[in-house]
Each structure stands twice: as structure tokens, then as C-alpha cells.
Design an enzyme around this catalytic site. Structure first.
Site, PDB file in Angstrom:
ATOM      1  N   ASP A  52       2.827   4.995  -5.594  1.00 54.14           N
ATOM      2  CA  ASP A  52       2.055   6.216  -5.394  1.00 54.14           C
ATOM      3  C   ASP A  52       2.891   7.425  -5.793  1.00 54.14           C
ATOM      4  OD1 ASP A  52       0.584   8.347  -4.590  1.00 54.14           O
ATOM      5  OD2 ASP A  52       0.314   7.698  -2.511  1.00 54.14           O
ATOM      6  N   ASP A  73       0.850  -1.191   0.000  1.00 53.19           N
ATOM      7  CA  ASP A  73       0.000   0.000   0.000  1.00 53.19           C
ATOM      8  C   ASP A  73       0.895   1.254   0.000  1.00 53.19           C
ATOM      9  OD1 ASP A  73      -2.405   1.402   0.219  1.00 53.19           O
ATOM     10  OD2 ASP A  73      -2.433   1.313   2.418  1.00 53.19           O
ATOM     11  N   HIS A  74       0.636   2.167  -0.907  1.00 54.48           N
ATOM     12  CA  HIS A  74       1.372   3.438  -0.986  1.00 54.48           C
ATOM     13  C   HIS A  74       2.896   3.276  -1.072  1.00 54.48           C
ATOM     14  CE1 HIS A  74      -2.102   6.056  -0.453  1.00 54.48           C
ATOM     15  NE2 HIS A  74      -2.538   5.198   0.439  1.00 54.48           N
ATOM     16  N   ALA A 103     -11.497   5.045   2.254  1.00 51.59           N
ATOM     17  CA  ALA A 103     -12.917   4.686   2.138  1.00 51.59           C
ATOM     18  C   ALA A 103     -13.546   4.228   3.455  1.00 51.59           C
ATOM     19  CB  ALA A 103     -13.079   3.601   1.061  1.00 51.59           C
ATOM     20  N   SER A 104     -12.888   4.515   4.575  1.00 55.98           N
ATOM     21  CA  SER A 104     -13.499   4.161   5.862  1.00 55.98           C
ATOM     22  C   SER A 104     -14.701   5.053   6.134  1.00 55.98           C
ATOM     23  CB  SER A 104     -12.482   4.310   6.994  1.00 55.98           C
ATOM     24  OG  SER A 104     -11.628   3.185   7.023  1.00 55.98           O
ATOM     25  N   SER A 110      -8.722   2.767   8.624  1.00 53.69           N
ATOM     26  CA  SER A 110      -9.141   3.506   9.831  1.00 53.69           C
ATOM     27  C   SER A 110     -10.307   2.834  10.548  1.00 53.69           C
ATOM     28  CB  SER A 110      -9.525   4.938   9.460  1.00 53.69           C
ATOM     29  OG  SER A 110      -8.400   5.617   8.969  1.00 53.69           O
ATOM     30  N   HIS A 147      -7.658  10.050   3.772  1.00 59.68           N
ATOM     31  CA  HIS A 147      -7.221   9.071   4.773  1.00 59.68           C
ATOM     32  C   HIS A 147      -7.576   9.513   6.197  1.00 59.68           C
ATOM     33  CE1 HIS A 147      -4.445   7.989   1.383  1.00 59.68           C
ATOM     34  NE2 HIS A 147      -4.945   6.805   1.718  1.00 59.68           N
ATOM     35  N   ASN A 203     -10.207   0.581  -0.146  1.00 59.28           N
ATOM     36  CA  ASN A 203      -9.216   0.501   0.951  1.00 59.28           C
ATOM     37  C   ASN A 203      -9.821   0.897   2.292  1.00 59.28           C
ATOM     38  OD1 ASN A 203      -7.456  -0.015  -1.114  1.00 59.28           O
ATOM     39  ND2 ASN A 203      -5.992   1.569  -0.558  1.00 59.28           N
ATOM     40  N   HIS A 215      -9.206   4.882  -2.304  1.00 61.97           N
ATOM     41  CA  HIS A 215      -8.503   4.962  -1.006  1.00 61.97           C
ATOM     42  C   HIS A 215      -9.360   5.783  -0.049  1.00 61.97           C
ATOM     43  CE1 HIS A 215      -4.255   3.594  -1.831  1.00 61.97           C
ATOM     44  NE2 HIS A 215      -4.852   3.451  -3.004  1.00 61.97           N
TER      45      HIS A 215
HETATM   46  P1  13P Z   1      -8.916   4.954   5.505  1.00 59.25           P
HETATM   47  O1  13P Z   1      -8.032   5.819   6.326  1.00 59.25           O
HETATM   48  O2  13P Z   1     -10.166   5.684   5.106  1.00 59.25           O
HETATM   49  O3  13P Z   1      -9.218   3.650   6.139  1.00 59.25           O
HETATM   50  O4  13P Z   1      -8.138   4.642   4.139  1.00 59.25           O
HETATM   51  C1  13P Z   1      -7.171   3.609   4.093  1.00 59.25           C
HETATM   52  C2  13P Z   1      -6.374   3.630   2.846  1.00 59.25           C
HETATM   53  O5  13P Z   1      -6.655   4.294   1.883  1.00 59.25           O
HETATM   54  C3  13P Z   1      -5.180   2.764   2.820  1.00 59.25           C
HETATM   55  O6  13P Z   1      -4.429   2.950   1.686  1.00 59.25           O
HETATM   56  O1  G3H Z   2      -3.232   4.957   3.596  1.00 57.52           O
HETATM   57  C1  G3H Z   2      -2.590   4.681   4.576  1.00 57.52           C
HETATM   58  C2  G3H Z   2      -2.914   3.462   5.355  1.00 57.52           C
HETATM   59  O2  G3H Z   2      -4.008   3.690   6.202  1.00 57.52           O
HETATM   60  C3  G3H Z   2      -1.695   2.980   6.082  1.00 57.52           C
HETATM   61  O3  G3H Z   2      -1.369   3.863   7.095  1.00 57.52           O
HETATM   62  O4  G3H Z   2       1.030   4.438   6.770  1.00 57.52           O
HETATM   63  O5  G3H Z   2      -0.076   4.618   9.026  1.00 57.52           O
HETATM   64  O6  G3H Z   2       0.418   2.380   8.021  1.00 57.52           O
HETATM   65  P1  G3H Z   2       0.110   3.827   7.761  1.00 57.52           P
HETATM   66 ZN    ZN Z   3      -4.519   4.939   0.901  1.00 56.46          ZN
END
Ligand code: 13P
Ligand code: G3H
Ligand code: ZN
Length: 336
Positions: free
Chosen positions: A116, A94-95, A235-236, A279, A190, A276, A233
Site C-alpha cells: 500500500d 492486507d495493507h 466495503a463493509s 468492520s 475503512h 474487503n 477496500h
Molecule cells: P471495512 O472497514 O469497511 O471492513 O474495510 C476493510 C478493509 O478494507 C481491509 O483492508
Molecule cells: O483495512 C484495515 C483492516 O480493517 C485491518 O485493520 O489494521 O486494525 O487490523 P487493522
Molecule cells: Zn483496507
């Protein structure tokens, strides 16, 4: 030493996205950093027979140790074979922010990586993303790129507007880079504070209601690259139930607001194939740990407070898969 994800019994995102696109649902991508989160994801997705993506951020690699994390994911693949033998998952970076990080994950057995480059100039984003694609594709590893920058709570509204993904850019980006999926910016962000209170209205119960996602931009993007997998991304939903438990038990999350689940459901029916969620899982764990410790102040066995957190997280994942992503019950159809 190179480990192919195929030896680990993992899959890349290609087949899953194809089915999700045709079936108008989305594949959940859950982040993990520790044992309990990993267990909840595996158990929840096995029980709801949902295809899924297990995500590792560079922060997670630092926190849990990249070698340990990689073997945890391998262990998860073995456990899944016992729990739901036909189901498979994608192990995804991720990222990823550098070519070298993506390369290291491919070598370690990841089946998918995100590069990213969204903060870079358009041409530089293309150059970096293309380099990762050219490296990853010979190993059959899929690559996610990103165009547009997700708004942060610090951004003012105008700045947030100006960083939505430009539909005019997507065809060139996808064509020149060869990416397998594209993360876009249509109003998500995020973390637990996705909007400022002044951007929201209040409903009859006094709950903050955020402005809707820019489905008009999504539609335009779909027109430019028909049938191409889109990623959402940030999407919580920042479920009020868990924010309340946290605040009730000594926490202080003020004006936390996420994306309403109906909007994620709507997105999942479109070309959005990957959603994704990090959160929401963090909030569940924090809420349950705070509640359990508040109710049992003499408890000091981590299993006694992490166990309930893990169980609640598993239930949240089952709920998301069933009622938000629409991915529950699709495992057999894809892998069976
Ligand atoms: P949230 O912070 O909305 O859960 O997004 C997570 C995310 O995009 C991880 O890449
Ligand atoms: O988009 C980011 C994810 O929620 C991961 O977060 O870099 O704190 O592990 P993190
Ligand atoms: Zn993300």
C-alpha cells in the site's frame, strides 16, 4: 527459512480473479485476528462453497503473533480439506506498508501481498510497488497495489474528492509496476464511520443513507485497463441490525454508516474482483458478545459468549457470499 504457499495447499489470486471477472462476481476478502474469526470464515466459506481470501493485517500479526497466525492459516487449510476438499483459498497480506513486511510474508507462505503505497507520491508508489512485484512474482505470489487514498471521516468533502483514484493514472501505474490487481478509491473508507451525517440523507425510516459510490470513476478506470482486476477496500455495510444490538446492550456507536449492500453487489458485477470486509465482522462479534453477556450476566466461560458470536459471524459470511458478492457456489467451478 522459505515456505512456499504451494506446499500449504494455498492458491494465489490469479485464477480466482479471472473466473470472478468472467462470471461478474467478486471474491470476498475477510480479515482475521483470532481463532473464532478464522473458524467462522472457514466454516462459512466451506458451507457456501465460496472461494475466498483470508487477510492478515500488520496489526493482526502484532496482536496474534506472526508465527502463530501463519500456523493458524496452515491449520485452516488442513481443516478446509476435510470440510470442502476441492476448495482453496488465498492467504493475503492486507495493507503491507514496507518491502520487508511483504518479503517476510512471502517467506512465511503467503500467496498474495498488498503493498500500500497510496500515501506516497505517484512515482514513489510506482518504485516501491515495482520492487515488491519483482520480488514476489518469481515465487508466483500475486501483488495488489493501491492508487488513490480512501477518505477518512476527518477529511472534509473537498479533500475526500481530491483523493479519488485518477483514471488518468491507472494505465501507467499498472504498466510500470506489473501488479496483479489494483485497489481504488471511489468513495469507500475503512471502519464503521464511513460518512459524516451531513453527507447523508435520511430515508422514511430515519436511517442515514450515504452518497452513492463513484461508479462513474470505476467505469472510466475499467475503460483505461479493460479486464484488469479491481479491489474495493472499506466495503463493509455496517449493518444496522448489529449496530442496534450493540447500542441496545450498553454500546455507543453513534451515526455509524457503511456502504449499502446493493452498491457492493453492483460493484461485484463490474471489474471489482475482490471486496474487503473487516468492520462488518467486528460488529457482529461485538453485538453477540454484548447480547450474550447481558442476557447471561453470570456467564464467565469464553466459549459460551464467543461461540454464539462465531456462529453469527459464520451466518453473516454465508449471507455476504450468497447475496452480496455472488461468490457462493463458485468453488466447484474454479477448483473442482
Ligand atoms: P471495512 O472497514 O469497511 O471492513 O474495510 C476493510 C478493509 O478494507 C481491509 O483492508
Ligand atoms: O483495512 C484495515 C483492516 O480493517 C485491518 O485493520 O489494521 O486494525 O487490523 P487493522
Ligand atoms: Zn483496507
Amino acid at each position: 527459512m522459505m515456505t512456499s504457499y504451494k506446499e500449504l495447499g494455498l492458491v494465489n489470486t490469479k485464477g480466482m480473479f479471472k473466473k470472478a471477472m468472467a462470471g461478474q462476481y467478486a471474491i470476498p476478502a475477510y480479515n482475521f485476528n483470532n481463532l473464532e474469526q478464522l473458524q467462522a470464515i472457514i466454516l462459512g466459506c466451506a458451507e457456501s462453497d465460496s472461494p475466498f481470501i483470508l487477510q492478515v493485517s500488520s496489526g493482526a500479526r502484532k496482536y496474534a503473533n506472526q508465527t502463530l497466525l501463519r500456523y493458524m492459516a496452515q491449520g485452516a487449510a488442513e481443516l478446509l480439506k476435510e470440510l470442502n476438499p476441492h476448495l482453496r483459498f488465498t492467504l493475503h497480506l492486507d495493507h503491507g506498508d514496507t518491502f520487508e513486511l511483504c518479503q517476510s510474508c512471502v517467506e512465511a507462505g503467503f500467496s498474495s501481498v498488498m503493498i500500500d503505497g497510496s500515501h506516497l507520491r505517484f512515482d514513489d508508489n510506482i518504485t516501491l510497488t515495482k520492487k515488491v512485484v519483482e520480488y514476489a512474482h518469481p515465487y508466483d505470489v500475486t501483488v495488489e497495489g493501491e492508487l488513490g487514498v480512501l477518505a477518512g471521516i476527518e477529511d472534509d468533502v473537498e479533500a475526500a474528492k481530491s483523493i479519488y483514484t485518477q483514471p488518468d493514472d491507472v494505465e501507467e501505474f499498472v504498466g510500470k509496476t506489473g501488479v496483479d490487481s489494483l485497489a481504488i478509491s471511489i468513495g469507500t473508507s475503512h471502519g464503521a464511520y464511513k460518512f459524516k451525517p451531513e453527507q447523508c440523507t435520511r430515508n422514511e425510516q430515519g436511517v442515514l443513507v450515504p452518497p452513492p459510490l463513484r461508479f462513474d470513476i470505476l467505469k472510466e478506470i475499467e475503460k483505461r485497463i479493460p479486464g484488469f482486476p479491481i479491489v474495493l477496500h472499506g466495503a463493509s455495510s455496517v449493518l444496522p441490525k448489529y449496530v442496534e444490538i450493540i447500542n441496545h446492550h450498553g454500546g455507543s456507536l453513534k451515526a455509524a454508516v457503511g456502504i449499502p449492500e446493493e452498491q457492493i453487489r453492483q460493484a461485484a458485477r463490474s471489474a471489482v474482483c475482490k471486496v474487503n470486509i473487516d468492520s462488518d465482522g467486528r460488529l457482529v462479534v461485538t453485538a453477540m458478545v454484548r447480547k450474550t453477556l447481558a442476557e447471561n450476566p453470570a456467564e464467565f466461560d469464553p466459549r459460551k459468549y464467543l461461540g454464539p458470536a462465531r456462529e453469527e459471524l459464520k451466518q453473516m459470511i454465508i449471507e455476504k457470499n450468497k447475496n452480496v458478492l455472488g461468490s457462493a457456489g463458485k468453488g466447484k467451478e474454479i477448483f473442482g
